[in-house]
Design an enzyme around this catalytic site. Structure first.
Site, PDB file in Angstrom:
ATOM      1  N   VAL B 227       8.683  69.610 -61.080  1.00 57.10           N
ATOM      2  CA  VAL B 227       7.405  68.908 -61.163  1.00 57.10           C
ATOM      3  C   VAL B 227       7.674  67.462 -61.549  1.00 57.10           C
ATOM      4  O   VAL B 227       8.480  67.189 -62.442  1.00 57.10           O
ATOM      5  CB  VAL B 227       6.496  69.584 -62.213  1.00 57.10           C
ATOM      6  N   HIS B 228       7.025  66.547 -60.848  1.00 57.36           N
ATOM      7  CA  HIS B 228       7.184  65.118 -61.136  1.00 57.36           C
ATOM      8  C   HIS B 228       6.755  64.830 -62.579  1.00 57.36           C
ATOM      9  O   HIS B 228       5.760  65.393 -63.045  1.00 57.36           O
ATOM     10  CB  HIS B 228       6.327  64.322 -60.151  1.00 57.36           C
ATOM     11  N   PRO B 229       7.493  63.956 -63.299  1.00 57.80           N
ATOM     12  CA  PRO B 229       7.151  63.668 -64.695  1.00 57.80           C
ATOM     13  C   PRO B 229       5.682  63.290 -64.887  1.00 57.80           C
ATOM     14  O   PRO B 229       5.067  63.679 -65.886  1.00 57.80           O
ATOM     15  CB  PRO B 229       8.055  62.487 -65.042  1.00 57.80           C
ATOM     16  N   PHE B 231       3.259  64.553 -63.572  1.00 60.33           N
ATOM     17  CA  PHE B 231       2.439  65.761 -63.475  1.00 60.33           C
ATOM     18  C   PHE B 231       2.711  66.727 -64.612  1.00 60.33           C
ATOM     19  O   PHE B 231       2.205  67.850 -64.626  1.00 60.33           O
ATOM     20  CB  PHE B 231       2.660  66.455 -62.122  1.00 60.33           C
TER      21      PHE B 231
END
Lengths: 344, 344
Positions: B227-229, B231
């Site tokens: 998961v992108h930071p 998010f």
């Protein structure tokens, strides 16, 4: 005189010596008495008509008539993949395109196939280094085409030959490193060995069953798909001159090409003709060519290379040649020029 | 006071500002005024519409407001992909085993699937950086309060796509290893294509065969299910609700797709409805909780202090007013996540 004949049980010691001269590189000719004896037995049973189609495999030796040495070996499988599945990767094309997005891309993809099931196979070709002279290689390899021509009913409509793929001097195959290695922890040499000892189907069952996009392989691996090992290039060239073609089928381990041809369209099969023997003692006059000549017997099949000529459906043979072929005056023989560049 | 309410046409400039601020990755918040206007219209008609058992293309868009200013937005799509397939990768394990060879290998494979089609989808989440705390929680969970109060409008399973790993230049290692080979487009360009075409339209150009994960470069393998930071916060909020990142991935950036049973969501399971009692002062037991009314087009949710006493929800006049509730009307109440964490 060098002569091709079916292998017999008595050839085991000679075959062991031949295998020893091949070293470890040739997995189809292991230095293993038990396995070689089995291979001989299978051939003997095939020639005697005891073997069923799935088992039928015909092994021939090249014998030096002067001293009885087994100088080479070659074989024909009647129909592959009838006991265990026969695997290849077919290199197919998938196009992803969208006019709207201005996207068009082509993707070579490896499809696991059993497409060659039931085809015949040229295999196990080895000539002792001391005998790699005087067109012995051509005699050994192409003698099988006369057998195919003479006994076409025993073989499939297609003949295939698997060519060794690219590997480096340490036996590392870039294709194996990129694909096979991920699917089971094994060195290529080990997989190659298992293949040689008839365990290929086991190994194949561990390989990816779903199509593999070549894009996902390393550049080194992509570069060797359908490419032949340097040492095998002359063999490919010979088969190509006989009409064999690479049609996108490759070995599942090293991605070496499988070349194939319709049996009846192989040059040496198609151009071979029947002639009757005329034994001559005087040297043959006029234009002489290198001809592959075989008798028409099954269990007593013989092939020699003779520098002679065919006149009015008669082939001129010396007494030694006729003796080597076990034929006499007036007997039928099958013959074809050794070189595709010549005709009878 | 922080309030979540349905979006209105007059919110368009604020939504547009957030679409720009959200950058790449939040594709349900396209940076395109016409598309956003269309979304708002769609949302308005969904909120006005009476509940229908067979959910379809309803799209519910909410905004987070403080002091009359819109500072966040989040949406619910009643049925992911509604009239077209919703693509995702399913993480699978193939076992490649051979008893004779004593090999047993587990191979991680990504298989494209439509498993999630028709599920309720949480999407289009964005909150201004100053509102990443309580504001985000209210914004995200207000959707679940809405679902809890409008259960007949929604199906059994729910999903939320988390943005995957990409760097500041928009380079996604997962995209570069897979999609890029089929499109020759940067991840950013593809994100733009999602706006001009549907995501499904693009998905249909992706490789249809399973992807063998071991063949992918390490960076791409490491991005799977990540998961992108940015998010991290939405991800935490949803996992606290019981969403699980188990088997599904976004086919473009490899980001986790979270799934859950609607009825097992913490907000749905633990929220309760109580009659409102407006009170000038609240007892010391009052805590900050999430509250919502049971309306559709006049839906409102707030984070405010409330006390549950004798089966009544005690709240101050201003809170009741924002929720458009008066004495005796039901209010849905659920504790904050931190209360749950304290419990356990």
């Amino acid at each position: 005189m060098m002569v091709i004949r079916p292998i017999t049980r008595d050839d085991l010691p000679g075959l062991m010596k031949l295998a020893a001269s091949a070293g470890v590189g040739l997995t189809s000719l292991p230095i293993n008495e038990e396995r070689l004896a089995k291979r001989i037995l299978r051939s003997v049973r095939s020639f005697s008509g005891e073997a069923e189609l799935a088992e039928q495999g015909y092994v021939f030796v090249l014998e030096d008539g002067s001293n009885g040495t087994v100088a080479g070996i070659c074989a024909l499988e009647a129909a592959v993949g009838l006991h265990e599945p026969w695997y290849n990767y077919r290199v197919g094309t998938i196009v992803h395109a969208s006019e709207e997005l201005n996207v068009y891309s082509r993707h070579d993809t490896l499809f696991l196939s059993n497409d060659h099931t039931g085809y015949s196979e040229l295999c196990t070709l080895f000539l002792h280094p001391d005998y790699r002279v005087n067109r012995n290689g051509g005699l050994l390899s192409k003698s099988r085409f006369l057998f195919l021509a003479q006994f076409a009913d025993l073989f499939g409509k297609m003949v295939v030959a698997e060519m060794r793929g690219v590997s480096d001097s340490d036996g590392k195959s870039p294709f194996w490193e990129a694909l096979g290695r991920h699917f089971f922890s094994m060195e290529f040499a080990e997989a190659d060995y298992l293949t040689g000892v008839g365990q290929k189907a086991f190994v194949a069952e561990l390989m990816p069953k779903h199509p593999v996009y070549i894009d996902f392989l390393s550049p080194e691996a992509r570069a060797v798909i359908g490419k032949t090992h340097e040492n095998t290039r002359p063999a490919v060239a010979m088969l190509e001159s006989e009409g064999f073609r690479y049609e996108g089928y490759v070995d599942i381990f090293d991605a070496g090409p499988t070349v194939q041809a319709y049996t009846s369209e192989i040059r040496a099969v198609k151009q071979s003709v029947m002639a009757s023997v005329r034994v001559v003692t005087a040297p043959v006059e006029g234009e002489r060519k290198n001809l592959l000549v075989s008798n028409t017997q099954f269990e007593g099949f013989r092939v020699i290379l003779a520098e002679t000529t065919v006149v009015d459906n008669e082939i001129l043979l010396t007494p030694e040649e006729a003796h080597a072929l076990q034929v006499g005056e007036g007997d039928p023989v099958r013959c074809v020029t050794l070189s595709p560049k010549e005709t009878i | 006071m922080l309030v979540v309410r349905p979006v209105r046409t007059s919110d368009l400039p604020a939504i547009e500002r957030m679409a720009v601020a959200s950058g790449i990755g939040v594709t349900s918040l396209p940076n395109d005024r016409d598309k956003l206007f269309e979304r708002i219209q769609q949302s308005a008609s969904a909120f006005e519409h009476e509940a229908v058992p067979d959910t379809g293309r309803e799209f519910y868009m909410f905004v987070l407001e403080e002091h009359g200013e819109v500072v966040g937005t989040a949406s619910i799509s009643a049925s992911a992909g509604f009239d077209e397939p919703f693509y995702s990768y399913r993480s699978e394990t193939f076992v490649h085993a051979s008893r004779p060879l004593k090999v047993n290998n587990r191979i991680h494979v990504l298989n494209i699937c439509h498993d999630l089609t028709g599920m309720v989808q949480l999407c289009g989440f964005y909150a201004d950086p100053a509102y990443r705390g309580l504001g985000s929680e209210l914004l995200s969970r207000a959707r679940l309060l809405f679902i809890a109060g409008q259960r007949e409008r929604f199906g059994k399973r729910i999903l939320a796509e988390m943005q995957g790993i990409h760097d500041e230049q928009g380079q996604s290692p997962f995209w570069n290893a897979i999609g890029r080979r089929f499109f020759n487009m940067d991840f950013i360009q593809v994100e733009q294509a999602f706006v001009s075409h549907s995501k499904t339209f693009i998905a249909e150009l992706m490789p249809a065969y399973p992807i063998y994960v071991p063949l992918l470069p390490d960076e791409a393998q490491n991005a799977i299910g990540q998961v992108h930071p940015d998010f991290e916060r939405p991800f935490m909020l949803l996992t606290s609700e019981g969403f699980e990142a188990d088997n599904y991935l976004d086919i473009f950036d490899g980001g986790a797709v979270l799934t859950a049973d609607v009825d097992r969501l913490w907000t749905v399971e633990c929220s309760g409805t109580y009659p409102v009692e407006v009170s000038v002062s609240l007892p010391p037991s009052a805590t900050t909780m999430l509250l919502s009314n049971g309306c559709t087009d006049r839906f409102a949710a707030v984070a405010a202090r409330v006390a549950l006493v004798n089966g009544m929800a005690l709240m101050t006049q201003d809170v009741a007013q924002v929720l458009a509730l008066s004495n005796g009307q039901p209010v849905r109440v659920v504790p904050l996540h931190e209360a749950k964490e304290k419990q356990s």
